[in-house]
Write an enzyme that holds these catalytic residues in place. Structure first.
Site, PDB file in Angstrom:
ATOM      1  N   LYS A   1      65.116  98.982 -76.290  1.00 25.05           N
ATOM      2  CA  LYS A   1      64.772  98.565 -74.870  1.00 25.05           C
ATOM      3  C   LYS A   1      65.674  99.564 -73.937  1.00 25.05           C
ATOM      4  CE  LYS A   1      68.119  95.152 -75.177  1.00 25.05           C
ATOM      5  NZ  LYS A   1      68.606  93.801 -75.471  1.00 25.05           N
TER       6      LYS A   1
ATOM      7  N   ARG B   1      73.451  81.897 -74.878  1.00 29.90           N
ATOM      8  CA  ARG B   1      72.168  82.270 -74.352  1.00 29.90           C
ATOM      9  C   ARG B   1      70.917  81.614 -75.010  1.00 29.90           C
ATOM     10  NH1 ARG B   1      71.068  88.814 -74.029  1.00 29.90           N
ATOM     11  NH2 ARG B   1      70.155  88.421 -75.887  1.00 29.90           N
TER      12      ARG B   1
HETATM   13  C1  LIG Z   1      69.262  93.714 -76.833  1.00 27.41           C
HETATM   14  C2  LIG Z   1      69.562  92.922 -77.802  1.00 27.41           C
HETATM   15  C3  LIG Z   1      69.968  93.580 -79.229  1.00 27.41           C
HETATM   16  C4  LIG Z   1      70.663  94.637 -79.273  1.00 27.41           C
HETATM   17  O1  LIG Z   1      71.778  94.544 -78.736  1.00 27.41           O
HETATM   18  P1  LIG Z   1      73.093  95.782 -78.808  1.00 27.41           P
HETATM   19  O2  LIG Z   1      74.347  95.313 -78.310  1.00 27.41           O
HETATM   20  O3  LIG Z   1      72.396  96.994 -77.908  1.00 27.41           O
HETATM   21  O4  LIG Z   1      73.247  96.189 -80.158  1.00 27.41           O
HETATM   22  C5  LIG Z   1      69.876  92.597 -80.157  1.00 27.41           C
HETATM   23  N1  LIG Z   1      69.377  91.076 -79.875  1.00 27.41           N
HETATM   24  C6  LIG Z   1      68.789  90.732 -78.895  1.00 27.41           C
HETATM   25  C7  LIG Z   1      68.117  89.497 -79.007  1.00 27.41           C
HETATM   26  C8  LIG Z   1      68.949  91.605 -77.843  1.00 27.41           C
HETATM   27  O5  LIG Z   1      68.403  91.036 -76.749  1.00 27.41           O
END
Ligand SMILES: *Cc1c(COP(=O)(O)O)cnc(C)c1O
Length: 353
Positions: free
Chosen positions: A36, A131
């Site tokens: 992302k 969350r």
């Molecule tokens: C963005 C995201 C991740 C990845 O997070 P990082 O800290 O960049 O490794 C993993 N799981 C979810 C649900 C996310 O939104």
């Protein structure tokens, strides 16, 4: 490439991904590589798949569609609960999505039925960071709902920590996740294939000495891209931390006092800055601002100190006069990177060799 730009070294990112995939494999943990931050770049996706990621994860369906259009056919997990208004696109483009809402699950099932597909569901469970996810005491009823919908397949149970409140993965909360997976399997006589323990903040726990239990997957973005774990922002040994460089251009450089003069109120961001008097300095202005990046999350090179930023100006102190057109290179953190990637004013391109 000239002017304000983000230089991206995909070879370094590929190295990071390969090392993390190998280290996790020793603990029987697969890696869903998260795209992302780079808006679902197909070039990044190819590098991550070649490095051994078992799937790609992205929070936006637009990014997943971009990767599909770019010819990527790897399994893709939508990392954010689907928007009801985008359900059809989710079923079309992503093979899997994270979920917690029964209404959304029903809508996914209908959309899957209408298009003759089976959609994979990863149910998210709340472990304390507050969350996404169902509360643990609602997991069984949500599982029952998924299992009652024939066009959905319960492929996994997952959790996410650290993002909102910085809650750390621990023996306790990860143990709780494993216990819930065992209990679902016993209660429903079904096998949970993927147990996705978390994001980059889980790496210390997952690669440390504690038993990973049922956790057999992590979703990694920051660790792969920036070579760092996000809980303490420590660099991970053996990984590159400089895959991205934000290159900025000088537009003005003048000898100026450090203390402002005149009567003062708030600045344009509602702040009332405390200014330390350092006498007269070389005040240099770079053509980049808060619209393009998180200026508080940039690491400046030796001899350059960030003093302040407004929407379009970054004000730094330099040792000498800089000429207009000179470039200064910064290392962006996660937040700076995120914003630079989405600014249309920042050109993106490969790092020069
Ligand atoms: C963005 C995201 C991740 C990845 O997070 P990082 O800290 O960049 O490794 C993993 N799981 C979810 C649900 C996310 O939104």
């Amino acid at each position: 490439m000239t002017g304000l730009r983000l230089e991206i070294d995909l070879d370094k990112i590929g190295h990071n991904a390969r090392v993390l995939v190998e280290r996790a494999a020793l603990r029987n943990i697969s890696i869903t590589a998260v795209t992302k931050v780079m808006l679902g770049s197909p070039d990044l996706a190819r590098v991550l798949c070649a490095a051994g990621a078992s799937a790609l994860g992205d929070s936006r369906i637009e990014n997943i569609e971009r990767m599909r259009d770019g010819g990527i056919d790897a399994p893709m997990l939508l990392l954010r609960s689907p928007m009801t208004s985008q359900i059809d696109r989710v079923v079309q483009a992503s093979s899997m999505s994270v979920n917690a809402e029964t209404e959304v699950l029903s809508a996914l099932a209908s959309a899957a039925r209408a298009s003759g597909r089976i959609h994979d569901v990863m149910l998210m469970v709340e472990l304390g960071d507050l969350r996404e996810g169902v509360m643990p005491d609602q997991l069984n009823e949500t599982v029952r709902h998924v299992l009652s919908l024939p066009t959905l397949r319960l492929c996994g149970i997952g959790a996410n920590l650290a993002c909102r409140n910085g809650i750390e993965p621990s023996v306790e909360n990860m143990g709780e996740l494993s216990a819930m997976v065992d209990s679902v399997e016993t209660t429903f006589g079904t096998e949970i294939e993927i147990v996705s323990g978390g994001n980059s903040a889980n790496l210390d726990w997952a690669l440390g000495s504690s038993d990973p239990g049922r956790v057999n997957n992590l979703r990694l973005g920051e660790a792969v891209l920036l070579g760092r774990e996000p809980l303490h922002r420590r660099s991970i040994p053996g990984l590159h931390t400089d895959s991205f460089t934000l290159v900025t251009e000088v537009i003005e450089s003048r000898r100026k006092p450090t203390k402002p003069w005149g009567r003062s109120g708030q600045n344009s961001f509602g702040e009332d800055p405390e200014i330390e008097d350092r006498g007269v300095i070389w005040q240099t202005i770079l053509a980049v601002g808060r619209q393009d990046t998180d200026t508080a999350d940039l690491t400046a090179p030796e001899g350059v100190e960030i003093l302040a930023a407004s929407s379009d100006h970054l004000i730094v102190q330099t040792r000498d006069r800089m000429r207009p057109g000179n470039e200064i290179r910064f290392e962006p953190g996660y937040s700076a990177l995120l914003r630079s990637m989405t600014s249309p004013f920042v050109t993106k391109g490969p790092a020069p060799r």
